[in-house]
Design a protein around this motif. Structure first.
Motif, short mmCIF file in Angstrom:
data_model
loop_
_atom_site.label_atom_id
_atom_site.label_comp_id
_atom_site.label_asym_id
_atom_site.label_seq_id
_atom_site.Cartn_x
_atom_site.Cartn_y
_atom_site.Cartn_z
N ALA A 1 8.57 -5.36 0.77
CA ALA A 1 8.50 -5.20 2.47
C ALA A 1 10.00 -4.56 2.68
CB ALA A 1 8.19 -6.54 2.99
N ALA A 2 11.05 -5.31 2.09
CA ALA A 2 12.33 -5.13 2.72
C ALA A 2 12.59 -3.62 2.42
CB ALA A 2 13.38 -5.89 2.07
N HIS A 3 12.34 -3.27 1.21
CA HIS A 3 12.76 -1.70 0.95
C HIS A 3 11.70 -0.68 1.30
CE1 HIS A 3 15.27 -3.92 -1.98
NE2 HIS A 3 15.84 -2.84 -2.22
N VAL A 4 10.48 -1.06 1.52
CA VAL A 4 9.47 -0.15 2.34
C VAL A 4 10.18 -0.05 3.77
CG1 VAL A 4 7.50 0.40 3.28
CG2 VAL A 4 7.66 -0.30 0.72
N ALA A 5 10.43 -0.98 4.40
CA ALA A 5 10.71 -1.04 5.86
C ALA A 5 12.04 -0.04 6.01
CB ALA A 5 10.86 -2.69 6.27
N LEU A 6 13.12 -0.39 5.19
CA LEU A 6 14.36 0.18 5.07
C LEU A 6 14.18 1.86 4.98
CD1 LEU A 6 17.38 0.41 4.94
CD2 LEU A 6 17.09 0.17 2.20
N ARG A 7 13.34 2.40 4.08
CA ARG A 7 13.14 3.72 4.06
C ARG A 7 12.42 4.34 5.06
NH1 ARG A 7 13.98 6.16 -0.90
NH2 ARG A 7 14.92 4.88 -2.44
N MET A 8 11.38 3.46 5.59
CA MET A 8 10.57 3.96 6.86
C MET A 8 11.52 4.17 8.10
SD MET A 8 6.99 2.02 6.55
CE MET A 8 6.51 2.91 8.11
N PRO B 1 11.43 5.35 -8.29
CA PRO B 1 11.24 4.49 -9.68
C PRO B 1 12.07 3.47 -9.99
CG PRO B 1 11.20 7.06 -10.00
CD PRO B 1 11.72 6.89 -8.74
N ALA B 2 13.33 3.46 -9.58
CA ALA B 2 13.97 2.23 -9.90
C ALA B 2 13.81 0.97 -9.11
CB ALA B 2 15.51 2.56 -9.80
N GLU B 3 13.28 1.38 -7.79
CA GLU B 3 12.88 0.38 -7.04
C GLU B 3 11.62 -0.32 -7.23
OE1 GLU B 3 14.85 1.27 -2.41
OE2 GLU B 3 13.15 2.55 -3.28
N ARG B 4 10.75 0.66 -7.86
CA ARG B 4 9.27 0.16 -8.26
C ARG B 4 9.48 -0.71 -9.59
NH1 ARG B 4 7.90 5.41 -6.73
NH2 ARG B 4 7.77 6.03 -8.99
N GLU B 5 10.27 -0.42 -10.31
CA GLU B 5 10.63 -0.80 -11.81
C GLU B 5 10.97 -2.38 -11.54
OE1 GLU B 5 13.21 -0.57 -15.81
OE2 GLU B 5 12.95 1.06 -14.35
N ARG B 6 12.12 -2.39 -10.72
CA ARG B 6 12.78 -3.81 -10.20
C ARG B 6 11.65 -4.66 -9.61
NH1 ARG B 6 18.14 -5.18 -6.54
NH2 ARG B 6 18.19 -7.44 -7.00
N ALA C 1 0.59 -1.24 -0.10
CA ALA C 1 -0.12 -0.17 0.04
C ALA C 1 0.97 1.30 -0.04
CB ALA C 1 -0.96 -0.01 1.22
N LEU C 2 2.02 1.36 0.62
CA LEU C 2 2.96 2.41 0.84
C LEU C 2 3.98 2.36 -0.47
CD1 LEU C 2 3.87 2.16 4.37
CD2 LEU C 2 2.44 4.02 3.25
N ALA C 3 4.23 1.42 -1.21
CA ALA C 3 5.36 1.16 -2.15
C ALA C 3 5.09 2.43 -3.09
CB ALA C 3 5.20 -0.19 -2.88
N ASP C 4 4.02 2.79 -3.63
CA ASP C 4 4.22 3.78 -4.82
C ASP C 4 4.63 5.21 -4.42
OD1 ASP C 4 3.47 2.08 -6.86
OD2 ASP C 4 1.24 2.51 -6.74
N PRO D 1 5.40 -13.94 -6.87
CA PRO D 1 4.77 -13.09 -5.73
C PRO D 1 5.33 -13.03 -4.49
CG PRO D 1 3.23 -14.29 -7.14
CD PRO D 1 4.38 -14.87 -7.36
N GLU D 2 5.81 -14.16 -4.14
CA GLU D 2 6.42 -14.26 -2.69
C GLU D 2 7.83 -13.32 -2.85
OE1 GLU D 2 7.67 -17.46 0.86
OE2 GLU D 2 6.67 -18.03 -0.89
N ASP D 3 8.41 -13.43 -3.81
CA ASP D 3 9.80 -12.88 -3.89
C ASP D 3 9.56 -11.39 -3.91
OD1 ASP D 3 11.20 -15.34 -3.69
OD2 ASP D 3 11.38 -15.56 -5.91
N GLN D 4 8.39 -11.11 -4.70
CA GLN D 4 8.12 -9.66 -4.97
C GLN D 4 7.76 -9.00 -3.49
OE1 GLN D 4 4.53 -7.97 -7.01
NE2 GLN D 4 6.07 -7.65 -8.70
#
Length: 246
Positions: free
Chosen positions: A74-81, A54-59, A46-49, A66-69
């Motif tokens: 989750a990892a990158h949103v948590a990192l930024r938060m 842009p590079a993270e969203r593209e990757r 829900a927070l990703a966008d 789906p599980e890997d995605q």
């Protein structure tokens, strides 16, 4: 967005108490967080966008399973938060860069934020992610135990003393011991910012479950993660850490 931070949980160094606090001064332990993707993924999606660049969203969009995605998002949103909390800014304002590689000088070394106000590292595997934050260079790695064929194939590239350690163990114990060596090396290499280009055979970090050998200027600790996984974190002695004698 900080209301979903309790969904994350602190991780523990083996034999060293963990503390939830801002980046510690040099000489203290890193702050470690586990990200449980299954629980955190819905909030992260829900927070990703608005949080990811842009590079993270593209990757993330290119990841087919789906599980890997979910783990990646989750990892990158948590990192930024968590970086936002550490730096006192909105997670959407975080701009990530790369330091120069110690080997070639190109900008693909350790990930960083402007001014190195906090050092950090991220690692994930299917089902779990691990984040580390410190006031000095830091690297973290988490991996599942490898298949026996992988141990046989890759062990020949390790330091001679590590190869000898593995050879002395019963076959049933070699996969876990190899994984301890591997995550210690990966964490150390990430902390240096040079990756596997350094070579697996160069550093003797050991397979001893009681703890790693310590390279000059670095401290390496195993991390308690369980569930058939091994993890380690490497922390520099000071903010001017070199590439370990390259």
């Amino acid at each position: 967005m900080t209301t979903i931070l309790p969904m994350l949980r602190p991780a523990l160094l083996v034999g060293v108490p963990s503390a939830l606090r801002p980046p510690p001064p040099p000489g203290e332990e890193p702050q470690l967080w586990e990200v449980p993707p299954r629980a955190f993924a819905p909030a992260a999606r829900a927070l990703a966008d608005e949080v990811l660049d842009p590079a993270e969203r593209e990757r993330a969009a290119r990841i087919r399973h789906p599980e890997d995605q979910d783990v990646y998002v989750a990892a990158h949103v948590a990192l930024r938060m968590l970086l936002g909390v550490q730096l006192g800014v909105d997670a959407r304002e975080i701009v990530l860069g790369r330091r120069p590689c110690p080997g070639c000088g190109d900008p693909h070394g350790r990930p960083c934020v402007s001014g190195d106000a906090v050092h950090f590292s991220l690692s994930y595997t299917r089902g779990r992610a691990l984040l580390a934050f410190a006031a000095v260079p830091v690297g973290v790695d988490i991996e599942p135990a490898p298949a026996p064929a992988t141990v046989v194939h890759v062990s020949s590239a390790l330091h001679p003393r590590e190869r000898a350690e593995l050879a002395e163990l019963p076959k049933a114990e070699r996969a876990d011991a190899f994984c301890r060596i591997w995550v210690r090396k990966e964490a150390y290499f990430k902390g240096l910012g040079i990756g596997l280009a350094r070579g697996l055979q160069r550093d003797w970090l050991g397979a001893d479950p009681a703890g790693s050998l310590q390279p000059d200027g670095w401290r390496i600790h195993d991390v308690k993660v369980g569930d058939g996984l091994s993890a380690a974190v490497a922390v520099a002695a000071d903010a001017t850490a070199s590439d370990g004698g390259r």
